[in-house]
Design an enzyme around this catalytic site. Structure first.
Site, PDB file in Angstrom:
ATOM      1  N   ASN A   9       3.692   3.965  28.125  1.00  0.00           N
ATOM      2  CA  ASN A   9       3.377   5.335  27.675  1.00  0.00           C
ATOM      3  C   ASN A   9       1.876   5.409  27.417  1.00  0.00           C
ATOM      4  O   ASN A   9       1.388   4.908  26.411  1.00  0.00           O
ATOM      5  CB  ASN A   9       4.182   5.637  26.400  1.00  0.00           C
ATOM      6  CG  ASN A   9       3.836   6.995  25.818  1.00  0.00           C
ATOM      7  OD1 ASN A   9       3.192   7.818  26.466  1.00  0.00           O
ATOM      8  ND2 ASN A   9       4.267   7.225  24.581  1.00  0.00           N
ATOM      9  N   LYS A  11       0.058   7.902  26.693  1.00  0.00           N
ATOM     10  CA  LYS A  11      -0.354   8.938  25.728  1.00  0.00           C
ATOM     11  C   LYS A  11      -1.560   9.698  26.309  1.00  0.00           C
ATOM     12  O   LYS A  11      -1.610   9.922  27.511  1.00  0.00           O
ATOM     13  CB  LYS A  11      -0.632   8.309  24.358  1.00  0.00           C
ATOM     14  CG  LYS A  11       0.556   7.437  23.906  1.00  0.00           C
ATOM     15  CD  LYS A  11       0.496   7.013  22.480  1.00  0.00           C
ATOM     16  CE  LYS A  11       1.719   6.145  22.162  1.00  0.00           C
ATOM     17  NZ  LYS A  11       1.801   5.782  20.762  1.00  0.00           N
ATOM     18  N   HIS A  95       9.222  12.191  21.615  1.00  0.00           N
ATOM     19  CA  HIS A  95       8.397  11.119  21.047  1.00  0.00           C
ATOM     20  C   HIS A  95       7.964  11.511  19.633  1.00  0.00           C
ATOM     21  O   HIS A  95       7.719  12.687  19.357  1.00  0.00           O
ATOM     22  CB  HIS A  95       7.165  10.882  21.931  1.00  0.00           C
ATOM     23  CG  HIS A  95       6.410   9.656  21.530  1.00  0.00           C
ATOM     24  ND1 HIS A  95       5.518   9.655  20.481  1.00  0.00           N
ATOM     25  CD2 HIS A  95       6.448   8.387  22.004  1.00  0.00           C
ATOM     26  CE1 HIS A  95       5.030   8.432  20.341  1.00  0.00           C
ATOM     27  NE2 HIS A  95       5.578   7.647  21.255  1.00  0.00           N
ATOM     28  N   GLU A  97       5.278  11.299  18.073  1.00  0.00           N
ATOM     29  CA  GLU A  97       3.999  12.021  17.957  1.00  0.00           C
ATOM     30  C   GLU A  97       4.200  13.505  18.250  1.00  0.00           C
ATOM     31  O   GLU A  97       3.564  14.362  17.645  1.00  0.00           O
ATOM     32  CB  GLU A  97       2.957  11.387  18.892  1.00  0.00           C
ATOM     33  CG  GLU A  97       2.453  10.069  18.314  1.00  0.00           C
ATOM     34  CD  GLU A  97       1.998   9.059  19.343  1.00  0.00           C
ATOM     35  OE1 GLU A  97       1.751   9.429  20.504  1.00  0.00           O
ATOM     36  OE2 GLU A  97       1.892   7.860  18.970  1.00  0.00           O
ATOM     37  N   GLU A 167      12.306   3.963  18.392  1.00  0.00           N
ATOM     38  CA  GLU A 167      10.916   3.719  18.000  1.00  0.00           C
ATOM     39  C   GLU A 167      10.715   4.092  16.539  1.00  0.00           C
ATOM     40  O   GLU A 167      10.478   5.275  16.222  1.00  0.00           O
ATOM     41  CB  GLU A 167       9.971   4.573  18.844  1.00  0.00           C
ATOM     42  CG  GLU A 167      10.012   4.287  20.320  1.00  0.00           C
ATOM     43  CD  GLU A 167       8.688   4.662  20.964  1.00  0.00           C
ATOM     44  OE1 GLU A 167       8.059   3.776  21.532  1.00  0.00           O
ATOM     45  OE2 GLU A 167       8.277   5.832  20.866  1.00  0.00           O
ATOM     46  N   GLY A 173       1.932   2.073  16.868  1.00  0.00           N
ATOM     47  CA  GLY A 173       0.471   2.034  16.785  1.00  0.00           C
ATOM     48  C   GLY A 173      -0.064   1.365  15.526  1.00  0.00           C
ATOM     49  O   GLY A 173      -1.237   1.498  15.203  1.00  0.00           O
ATOM     50  N   SER A 213       4.492  -1.063  18.651  1.00  0.00           N
ATOM     51  CA  SER A 213       3.625  -2.246  18.580  1.00  0.00           C
ATOM     52  C   SER A 213       4.143  -3.433  19.394  1.00  0.00           C
ATOM     53  O   SER A 213       4.003  -4.590  18.980  1.00  0.00           O
ATOM     54  CB  SER A 213       3.387  -2.649  17.116  1.00  0.00           C
ATOM     55  OG  SER A 213       2.686  -1.619  16.438  1.00  0.00           O
TER      56      SER A 213
HETATM   57  P1  PGA Z   1       2.599   1.466  20.492  1.00  0.00           P
HETATM   58  O1  PGA Z   1       3.241   2.857  20.922  1.00  0.00           O
HETATM   59  O2  PGA Z   1       3.109   0.425  21.464  1.00  0.00           O
HETATM   60  O3  PGA Z   1       1.113   1.674  20.606  1.00  0.00           O
HETATM   61  O4  PGA Z   1       3.046   1.191  19.109  1.00  0.00           O
HETATM   62  C1  PGA Z   1       4.576   2.953  21.345  1.00  0.00           C
HETATM   63  C2  PGA Z   1       4.938   4.371  21.601  1.00  0.00           C
HETATM   64  O5  PGA Z   1       4.506   5.253  20.852  1.00  0.00           O
HETATM   65  O6  PGA Z   1       5.653   4.684  22.569  1.00  0.00           O
END
Ligand code: PGA
Length: 255
Positions: A9, A11, A95, A97, A167, A173, A213
């Site tokens: 992903n 982003k 997601h 976010e 998630e 993140g 992460s």
């Molecule tokens: P990350 O993000 O691996 O940077 O924690 C995962 C995600 O949001 O899909």
């Protein structure tokens, strides 16, 4: 057996030119991928560049969102037929976010899931609890609610095309992934919910990934688990070397 799936992903990272260069480099770094499925989810503006690159042949393409209407006066939005026409096979929906920063709610996410299915895109539905949910003992309620509401009204046939990404928001993140045991516990709750809603046979075919992460250092821990069918990778998918390492590791755990 559920085929393992790794999703990168991106982003809001990489221009179209950077995306083309990235895919070229990635394809040079990874051995031929035949035992697992790899999906790249660039931003909308780079989808075409990735789809057109001969180097992207071993990867499937995903969008990171869509609007549920096919077309219309929705300034700034992108529809499922537009994404399908660009060569997308998957779309990431719900997601955290989007839920936290852009107001995505379960009902709208459900409309997006249905729009994706209607137009031949396979949805990757993200669910996950916040730290506050977790600390107040609400993880199970929150994630099973998000799952049921996101998939409301789907048939067994539809469900076969769905992937779930568990998630936890506190792990995204942050550099602090969930423990394998926590992820396994959540994935088991999600599968039980799928099986009680759609029957054992349909429920057991759905892939349930872990995201939050995931890095080359910890990926094996998750990928070795029978309850975890792959990973949704954010930060660590942006560098071709680190994503290639994750893909190489994932191949060794292929089913
Ligand atoms: P990350 O993000 O691996 O940077 O924690 C995962 C995600 O949001 O899909």
């Amino acid at each position: 057996m559920r085929r393992r799936l790794i999703v990168g992903n991106w982003k809001m990272h990489k221009t179209a030119s950077e995306a083309a260069a990235f895919v070229q480099r990635l394809s040079e770094l990874v051995p031929p991928i035949n035992s697992l499925e790899v999906v790249l989810a660039p931003p909308f503006t780079a989808l075409h560049a990735v789809a057109q690159s001969p180097a992207s042949r071993s990867f499937a393409l995903a969008a990171q969102n869509l609007h549920w209407e096919d077309q219309g006066a929705f300034t700034g939005e992108v529809s499922a037929p537009m994404l399908k026409d660009l060569g997308c096979r998957y779309v990431i929906l719900g997601h955290s976010e989007r839920r936290q920063m852009f107001g995505d709610r379960d009902e709208g996410i459900n409309r997006k899931v249905r729009a994706a299915l209607r137009h031949g895109l396979d949805p990757i539905l993200c669910v996950g609890e916040t730290l506050a949910d977790r600390e107040s003992g609400r993880t199970q309620t929150v994630i099973t609610d998000q799952l049921q509401r996101g998939l409301d009204g789907l048939s067994k046939e539809d469900l076969r095309r769905v992937t779930i990404a568990y998630e936890p928001v506190w792990a995204i993140g942050t550099g602090h992934p969930a423990s394998r045991a926590h992820a396994e516990g959540a994935n088991t709750m999600l599968r039980t919910t799928l099986e009680s809603g759609w029957g054992t046979e349909a429920g057991e075919q759905v892939r349930i990934l872990y995201g939050g992460s995931v890095t080359p250092e910890n990926a094996s821990e998750f990928l070795a688990s029978p309850q975890i069918d792959g990973a949704l990778v954010g930060g660590a998918c942006l560098d071709p070397h680190s994503f290639a390492t994750i893909l190489t590791l994932a191949q060794s755990f292929a089913r």
